[in-house]
Every structure is written in structure tokens, then in C-alpha cells.
Design a protein around this motif. Structure first.
Motif, mmCIF file in Angstrom:
data_model
loop_
_atom_site.group_PDB
_atom_site.id
_atom_site.type_symbol
_atom_site.label_atom_id
_atom_site.label_comp_id
_atom_site.label_asym_id
_atom_site.label_seq_id
_atom_site.Cartn_x
_atom_site.Cartn_y
_atom_site.Cartn_z
ATOM 1 N N VAL B 341 0.804 -1.214 0.107
ATOM 2 C CA VAL B 341 -0.091 -0.136 0.054
ATOM 3 C C VAL B 341 0.842 1.345 -0.037
ATOM 4 N N ALA B 342 2.202 1.215 0.307
ATOM 5 C CA ALA B 342 2.956 2.312 0.146
ATOM 6 C C ALA B 342 4.445 1.887 0.113
ATOM 7 N N VAL B 360 -6.738 -0.389 -0.763
ATOM 8 C CA VAL B 360 -6.844 0.891 -0.374
ATOM 9 C C VAL B 360 -5.370 1.373 0.142
ATOM 10 N N PRO B 361 -4.765 2.354 -0.532
ATOM 11 C CA PRO B 361 -3.464 2.872 -0.510
ATOM 12 C C PRO B 361 -2.904 3.486 0.791
ATOM 13 N N GLY B 362 -1.993 3.617 0.857
ATOM 14 C CA GLY B 362 -1.439 4.506 2.157
ATOM 15 C C GLY B 362 -1.145 3.632 3.409
ATOM 16 N N THR B 363 -0.343 4.143 4.287
ATOM 17 C CA THR B 363 -0.182 3.768 5.720
ATOM 18 C C THR B 363 -1.368 4.240 6.392
ATOM 19 N N LYS B 364 -2.181 3.275 7.407
ATOM 20 C CA LYS B 364 -3.508 3.760 8.043
ATOM 21 C C LYS B 364 -3.300 3.442 9.236
ATOM 22 N N GLY B 383 -6.178 7.701 7.254
ATOM 23 C CA GLY B 383 -4.383 7.578 7.055
ATOM 24 C C GLY B 383 -4.066 7.567 8.466
ATOM 25 N N GLN B 384 -2.662 7.458 8.295
ATOM 26 C CA GLN B 384 -2.110 6.959 9.717
ATOM 27 C C GLN B 384 -1.943 8.328 10.572
#
Lengths: 485, 485
Positions: B341-342, B360-364, B383-384
């Protein structure tokens, strides 16, 4: 086993151990007992099973012992007497085992494996034998069904096992890889399984590889540069036909210019029939008829069948979940059972209202007939000392004795089962997986065609001899009389 | 691991290793990568899952290494360069892992476990993490469903795991016993599992025990004499009501006369609702209200439900195949996935035509809300660095962004996930199975009632924050532009 000082003997149900002690205390433990392992329905509502797991079963029996940690644990439960625990120290399996060779095609209601020896020994091993044989037979059968579907197309096709991530635990994955190869898979993605069992290990790359590069073409080029003779490119990270395919063709041309050939492409989503036909056409048109098309994504024998019927052109089916877990209708677990059939020379059985679930008593043998063309015709289960069935003799359905038939002329009879362990010692060396795969292949080819049908197959006949049916009827009557039923 | 000199690292798919080498050669291997593990559908068409397998997963990561035998095997494949193999010697897992605590109740589309660290490390572990977490979560969820069905009756009821013989390999049986207890089983028949995990071990006797004696009463007496305070008698070897029950009553009276009490009786065939009601009535009428009724024979949550609805009076459900393999509609395997995702601080995702399968992209992070009564209300993935969701803020369905909702007032928010591994080191001691079972029990009790329904449950809402949904939309647009789609 990860507990220090332990052996494999505690991999069993508690009641096997409490019964063992009971037999020991009652003086019954050394009585001569016979247990038969069988199943009542072929998996997946199919017409046959491929018998697998025998070699691990024999390894278990050969290595069976109680370690000091096991004895200490049993002592801690407060259920076991010191004299019994002392008797388990140094205990070894000394019984005899008769079984179909691994890789054989087998059917419901016949004794697949028979353990004959001291009652307490034969009782203990039930759980572990069923565990390994139920599971590996389930998976080998699934592989045979998937391969049969894959080979039904004009272009043939092979299957590989891709299911480690969906298997039921690490051992589940390793056992599934082994059994899948017996049933016909030509490789596995599981490296540990390949290292352990000497299998062909195979793979492509993942979507993450493509996403780790600035664009798909860079990712493909980097993979091909590293594995110029072993590259299979995954086409669907962004779009199979509009992005993956043209980029793969670019790399295929670049590889060829450098003296190599792209090995394959993989499709992992979408309409596999349509996409594989489109990709085949594009590859052929561009001069790459030898690039292989690998398909994955929730495949089963029925999905493979529909891909082929839809005009698909897949060369290799990478089967994950369904091949690693034996999923599908009538799958998930083979309901094999292990029943006491004789004790001290006397027939034994459990009564029940459902004759299909009533065991067949007595020590027995299996006779399998081939017709003049070498095809299997029927199996007849007889008493241990009965001769081969004779033409004209009457045999009956184990689940319904009203259904009987006469043995036709022109059949050749053989007893396919072999003694695999005598007095606790193995009688023959382990067979290699290629040997087991070859046996399964030959046995499947000898089945009547309808028996291999995926849905509503012809029911291969397993019958009881008239003498054995008579013994069963007599025992049912005697038990009913004795218990006032 | 049974290959001498091996570690657990080869328990992976080949492509993880070929990609690892590719990252290494491309210099990408130390890039900061984030992978999320999630699933898209709750098993058994249910409304939740019980998260299990984390402790074995952390043990795997902690012990991850390539042994000399592994390196020699990889070298033999002809795919790997000496400098890469040298880099694997001494290689250790150094990434960070964030996850729901084991025993938590979890839902589709949320990141259950996140690995963040060097790309090649995070890539390698995909197969083994999915293997253990998919399986144990599947089984713990099955146990929770079965227990929920058992406790729905007026008389309560408990469940025990009896499935070793039908499990998928020895490890499958051991892992299933562990996970079943997390989900609510009070014991297992599997002695090795009990010894290894400190579980209560339980059992009765088999039909073979009865068949080994001249008659059923002698068999019952012999068992009771040996285990006067731990005897559960199997009633159906010949006939439950006409033979097994009267003989068990005789033994119950004899035991009482000797200062003991019969513990239980077991029913293993027939109409369990009818038989258990009859047996209960007879036991109560004879002055044995505390003798427990154990039922077995192909139980599932739905069979348990029907036994209770049919007036059954079962105290203990011994569940085999379905609890050891997670069988049933929508079962067999949990389809968990592990997605990049990232990478290097940039969002990553795979495109697909099916939004439910798009990652679902990104650090979360995950925010879980409780209402004023302490019940779980909804989960929001952000999001994170986003704060807890605010009342009135809009959140959307990850599988369908057109379905959105406003956050109601009066919710208390917490991030249930914890850092379980930092720089490859575990941050907290292992939790005991009783702790995990207690957590699962408390979490299940906090669910909205409809979410626990066995069929057609209320769909618990897992939503994406508006900011995260915006990032996902933007990345989809950018990827489509870049690839001309």
C-alpha cells in the motif's frame, strides 16, 4: 514435534489412551484385533478417490513412541496408572498393515487400509492414520479432478499448486503440495514443499513487483533481465489487454533480440476464457506461439471446465485455495472412518439404523476385476480366505443388500492390496512421488469413462461376496438378539 | 522443520524469493514498504471474524532465518546469484508490525495487520503470514459461531473440539485446536494440542471399546471402574434408548453406590434433539440431573441450532470436521490478502475493475467507535496521521464510495491496533490462550446483536475517511492516466 522429549504418540484423541489403559487393565490389550479404514462417499460428489498419504502414515507408525515428556504429561492428567505408563515406555508398533498402494484409485465401502495386531496398538493409531490419509486422499483426488478438467480441451493443459497462503496451517500446505503432485500437479509454488519432497517449484511475480517500479514496462524489463530464461509476466496489475499484454510483447521481443525467449504470461483476474483467447491470439500473431499462458484466481475443476468451454487457451492452471484445502461441494474433509471388524478371531461390528454406516465385519480382502480391454470393471470385497469371484456368482451392494448382481464372464481378477508393514516393520522401500503420480495416472486411465465425470458420475461397483454378506447378516441378527433389539 | 539445517524461510512461494532477489539487484530492497493484510468477506457468510493466529505469526517472524540447507537448496535451483544468497545468510526480519490484538473481532476491508519495513523483508513473509492467520481466524470464527448457537438455548451449552481425524494434516489439527479455544471451545480431544497449548483435554470412549467386551454393560462397567470420576458413556453402539441408556443408568447407580457419580453420556447418531430430550428425561427421572449429555456426529452451528429448536437438551457439543476444517457455506478458507500500500512514502495500489478487490492505498490506522452503552458502532479507516473521526464528518463504504454516511454524535473512539513488533523485536509478551478467549468473549459481547446472526447478519460498517477516500480516488486517476486507461 516441538515439545522437547516428545514423540508422535500424543497426536491422538484422549479416548484412545484411556481405552488403551482400559484394555491393558482388563487384559484385553494383546488380543488380536483387526481395524479397517474406509470411507462412505467419494469426495466432491465424484465417482472415485485417489489414495494418498500412505507413506507419511507408515513413517508415523514406524516412528511411533512415547517420549519422556509425553509420559510426564499423561501422568499429570491424573487418569493413568503407573503400571500403564511404565508399559508405554519402550512401547512400539508391532502390528501388520495391508493397504492399497499409494496413488491407487479407490472407492467407497472398501477396506483401504487394514491394521491387524494387538488391540491397544491398533486402537491408538486411529486418529493419526485418519488425519493424514483423509487429508491427502482428499487433495490428491482434487488434483486428479482438476487435471482431468484441464486436459479435456483440445490444447491440453497442466496444473500446478499455488495454495500455501490459503492452506490450513504450514503442514496443511506441505501435505497438500505432496498430495497434489500424486494426483497430477506438475509443480508447486511452495519452496519448502519442493525442497522437502523433491518437487518442481514454480512461480511468476506478484502485483507488488510491478507497483515497486515507476511503470509496468520497467518492472517487466527488470524481471526479464534477471531471469531471461525463466520469466512469466503477470499482466493484470493495471489492465491485462491495454497495458500488460503490449508491455509483455515488448519484453518478449527484447528478450528474443538478446537470444532468449519469454517463458509465459499470467492472467489473475477477469474473464479468463476471453482474456486467454485474446492473449493467445496476440502472442501467436506477434510470433510467440511458445509463450505459455498461466491462469490463476480462484480456480476449481468447474472453473477450468468453463474456461475451456468458453474458448479459453490456458496452458497452465495455477490452483490455490481449492487445491490446498480440497474445497468445493462435498469437499473440505474426507469422512474416512476406522472400525474394529474382528477381535480374537471373532467378527465385530457396530449396529446402526443406516446400513450404509454399518461396518462390514471380519478380516477381508479386495478383489478388483479388469475387463478384456484392461479397464476396471468392479471390486468385490470378500472374506480373507475366499478365492477370486467366479463368473455367475452373486454379489451385493454393501449399502443395500437388495441390490445384487451376477459376476460376468471374461474378467481378470487381482488383489491390489499389499502388505506394507509386517510385525511393525516396513516390508518395502518408500516409493518416489513420480512413481506415485505415474500409478495414479495409470489407474485413472483404467477407470470406466463415466466414473471420471465431474458431476453425477457413474457409480463404480464395489460389492460384497455372498459369503461375506451372509456373515454380516448373521452378526447383525446375533447382535440384535443379544441386545433384545 | 524436518530438513536438517533449515529455517522457516523457505515456507513461502517461490516468487517471493525471486522478487526479493530482484529488489536486491535493483537496489529497491531497502525501500520503506508498507503491506496490509485484510480480507474481503467474513467467513461462512457471517457478519464478523475472530482474529486468531497472531502469536504463531509473531513466532514465525521472530525466528525467521535461512539455514545453510535452505541456501544450498536455493543455490541448486539455478535462479539465484551468489551475492544474493550471501545476503540471505544472517538475514533477519527487522520490520515493524501493527495488528489487532489476537482474539479481537474484525471485519472485511480493514487492515488487520500491517508490516512496515524494508521491501524485501515485507515481501518474503506474505505467504506464511497469510497461511497462519487465514486458517486460525477461520477456525476461531467457526468456534464463536458454534458457541453462539449452543448458548442460544434455555439451558446453555458448551463446545469442545473433536476434529483431529478430519483436520488437514497434523498441524492443521493442532492449529485448529488452538484457534477453536480462542473462539470459545472449552477443550479438545487432541492430546498433543492440549500438551502443547495447555488446553483442557477431554474425551469419552469409542464404539470399539464396547465391541471389545462380551456385552455393553460389561464394557460400561469396566470403563467406570477405571475412571469412576471421569466416565462419559457412549450410548449408541447397539441402540441408544433400548440398550445404551438402561445400561448407563445401571452403571450410574452402581457408581453412586460406590461414592462416585457418572459424569456424562454421549450420543453419536440418530435424532439428537429427540434422543437428548429422552435421555435427559430418563436421567432426571432416575435421580441423575447432573449427568451431562454430550452430542457428536457431524455437528455445525446450524445443526446445533436445529437441535435446540427441536427441544434437544445437549450440554456439550463435540464438534469435529466442521470445527477442525472450518467447513460450511462460505468456509474452508479465509481469502485474506496482503497488499503493498505504500513504498518510499508514496501510496501504492493495484487497479481492477472490481472496486471491492481494489486495495486501499497508504499507511493507515483504524478507529473503532463504541456507543454510550459500550457497544461497537462502526470502524473508520483513516490515514496514519488523521485524528479520530468527528461527528458530522462523512465517511464512505470501501467497496462502494457512492454509499456514504455521516458520523453520529455520542461515540467514543479508540484505535484498537497495537504495535506488536518494532524493528523486528517483539514489544510485548505472548498472551495466554485464556486471555485470548476472554478477549474474544468480551469483543463478541460488544457487537450489535444483528452482527452475530448466523445467516444474513447485519453488516457492521467499516468506512473510509473522506481524506483517505480522496487519496484513493486521486491514485486511481493518476494510475489510469499514466497507463492510458
Amino acid at each position: 514435534m516441538t515439545r522437547p522429549g516428545s514423540g508422535p504418540a500424543l497426536f491422538t484423541d484422549l479416548y484412545q489412551l484411556t481405552m488403551m489403559q482400559g484394555y491393558f487393565v482388563s487384559g484385553l490389550h494383546t488380543q488380536d484385533a483387526t481395524f479397517d479404514l474406509s470411507f462412505r462417499r467419494a469426495p466432491y460428489r465424484g465417482g472415485y478417490a485417489v489414495w494418498a498419504g500412505l507413506e507419511p502414515a507408515l513413517e508415523y507408525l514406524s516412528g511411533l513412541r512415547f517420549g519422556e515428556a509425553d509420559l510426564a504429561y499423561l501422568d499429570s492428567l491424573g487418569l493413568f496408572r503407573p503400571d500403564f505408563l511404565a508399559a508405554l515406555r519402550g512401547w512400539r508398533f508391532t502390528a501388520c498393515v495391508t493397504a492399497f498402494p499409494e496413488g491407487s484409485v479407490v472407492f467407497p465401502h472398501e477396506p483401504l487400509l487394514t491394521v491387524r495386531g494387538p488391540l491397544w496398538e491398533a486402537q491408538l493409531v486411529e486418529t493419526a492414520l485418519l488425519n493424514v490419509l483423509n487429508f491427502q486422499t482428499l487433495i490428491a483426488t482434487k488434483a486428479a479432478r482438476c487435471l482431468s478438467a484441464a486436459q479435456a480441451g483440445a490444447h491440453g493443459g497442466e496444473i500446478v499448486e499455488f495454495g500455501a497462503r490459503r492452506a490450513q496451517g504450514p503442514d496443511g500446505a506441505l501435505g497438500a503440495a505432496r498430495a497434489a503432485v500424486i494426483g497430477g500437479a506438475t509443480g508447486t509454488s511452495n519452496v519448502e514443499a519442493a525442497a522437502r519432497y523433491g518437487l518442481r517449484v514454480t512461480g511468476t511475480h506478484a502485483h507488488a513487483w510491478v507497483e515497486s517500479f515507476p511503470d509496468e514496462l520497467s518492472a517487466f524489463r527488470a524481471y526479464a533481465a534477471l531471469y531471461p530464461d525463466a520469466t512469466t509476466l503477470l499482466l493484470d496489475t493495471f489492465d491485462t489487454l491495454r497495458s500488460g499484454l503490449p508491455n509483455a510483447l515488448t519484453v518478449a521481443r527484447e528478450l528474443r533480440a538478446a537470444g532468449h525467449e519469454l517463458r509465459g504470461v499470467r492472467l489473475d483476474s477477469g474473464d479468463l476464457a476471453y482474456l486467454s483467447a485474446q492473449v493467445r491470439s496476440a502472442l501467436d500473431g506477434a510470433g510467440f506461439p511458445d509463450v505459455r499462458i498461466v491462469a490463476s484466481n480462484d480456480l476449481s475443476e468447474f472453473v477450468i471446465q468453463s474456461v475451456i468451454q468458453g474458448g479459453g487457451r490456458v496452458d497452465v492452471y495455477g490452483i490455490g485455495t481449492q487445491l490446498a484445502t480440497g474445497g468445493g461441494d462435498g469437499g473440505g474433509a474426507l469422512g474416512g472412518v476406522y472400525k474394529l471388524v474382528a477381535l480374537g478371531g471373532q467378527d465385530r461390528m457396530k449396529l446402526t439404523g443406516d446400513l450404509a454406516k454399518t461396518s462390514v465385519p471380519g478380516t477381508k480382502r479386495v478383489w478388483r476385476a479388469r475387463d478384456g480391454a484392461g479397464r476396471y470393471a468392479l471390486d468385490v470385497v470378500t472374506g480373507q480366505d475366499e478365492a477370486a469371484p467366479q463368473p455367475g456368482g452373486r454379489v451385493s451392494d454393501p449399502a443395500n443388500p437388495l441390490r445384487s448382481r451376477r459376476i460376468p464372464d471374461g474378467l481378470g481378477w487381482a488383489d491390489p492390496r499389499v502388505t506394507v508393514m509386517d510385525a511393525g516393520q516396513r516390508t518395502r522401500p518408500a516409493e518416489s512421488l513420480p512413481e506415485l503420480q505415474a500409478r495414479a495416472h495409470a489407474e485413472l486411465a483404467a477407470l470406466p469413462d463415466g466414473t471420471r465425470r465431474l458431476l453425477n458420475p457413474h457409480a463404480y461397483h464395489v460389492s460384497l461376496s455372498a459369503a461375506l454378506q451372509g456373515r454380516r447378516d448373521a452378526l447383525i441378527g446375533a447382535l440384535r438378539d443379544r441386545h433384545g433389539l
